[in-house]
Design a protein around this motif. Sequence first.
Motif, PDB file in Angstrom:
ATOM      1  N   GLY A 270       0.624   2.061  -1.359  1.00 45.44           N
ATOM      2  CA  GLY A 270       0.251   3.420  -0.991  1.00 45.44           C
ATOM      3  C   GLY A 270      -0.788   3.996  -1.940  1.00 45.44           C
TER       4      GLY A 270
ATOM      5  N   TYR B 213      -0.440   9.170   1.145  1.00 44.81           N
ATOM      6  CA  TYR B 213      -0.471   7.707   1.207  1.00 44.81           C
ATOM      7  C   TYR B 213       0.594   7.095   0.295  1.00 44.81           C
TER       8      TYR B 213
ATOM      9  N   GLY C 175       3.522   4.580   1.468  1.00 46.08           N
ATOM     10  CA  GLY C 175       3.847   3.304   0.856  1.00 46.08           C
ATOM     11  C   GLY C 175       5.334   3.154   0.575  1.00 46.08           C
TER      12      GLY C 175
END
Length: 343
Positions: A136, A244, A248
């Motif tokens: 991520g 992000y 992840g």
Amino acid sequence: MPSIEATTPIPRIPSHLPESTAPPHLHRRLALLLLRRGAPAVFLTILAVFAVTAPNFVSVGNIANVFGQSAILGILAFGLTVVIVGGGSNVVTGGLDLSLAANLGLSAAVYANLNNAGHSAWFSVAATFACGAAIGALNGAAVVWLRLPPLLATLASMNLLNGVELVLTENTVVPTSSKLLDLLSTSSLLGIPALAWTLLLAAAVLAVLVQTTRYGLRLYAVGEYPEAARAAGIPVSGYVFSSYFLSGLCGAAAAFCSAAWFSGSTTGSGEMLLSVVAIAFLGVVFSPRLLPSIPGTLLATLLVGFLINGFQLLNISSFWVNGIQGVLILLVVAASCVLRPAE
């Protein structure tokens, strides 16, 4: 002296009624009404059809199994939803993470290999989450600091992760077992499988974080109105990066569900990508404001889960599910593109 014809424009007689005479935004209001009311109606219709045609579809055991079977796709779709919230719902320039399925595959392979090597349960679990978080962070750095389009950045990441997974597993199934996987795969509470509880727990945690906290409200502002958010002093880059990072972690969490369901690391996790994207974008139409949300994604997850389950009970090929998912993506994205210019 210039002629009158050269200086005075000749008025044009319209061949149709002026646009202003039409009811304002009539087509947009109709589209909004269809999206808001149509999705729940379609969901209930599908349930009703399967309840009549598919044997044992409405049994408590079958419904509980659908929740459990949907855990992998649902948790991955939650991660994608967070990214869409933080980056905006434009499928070309907005938030997108195509590496989620590959993240799951690599994270599951990491856990299976560490567990088989005899490492402690805590170390194996921590390393697996660290793997997902690193993926991520890699995607977030590529989008935020390298300013790569999310579509291309996560597509490149997906191929990189697939390659690393092939090297790590030698393109073979890596079976493994542990108390954690046994707990997820075989235990139940109140007749509901542990995987179903995992799905609901993940939905509850992310729903509270994204829908009710200051962080979530700012994440929505960053995704929908980035310039206004930046003017208000919100660190836009940090919030996009965090979306992000959370995605992840969702990939790693789904890896444990996958390892429990398949008794280890398996190849072919990339086949889940279409379903994950379909669920995340379909979840928009289950939101009253037509915005990506965790509750909407949960409903979309169950819709796809019941579709798969109903087709299995009716002995219909699962390839039809993929076709339906493709059509759903097309319809939702097309509707979003039609409505966006009018906003």
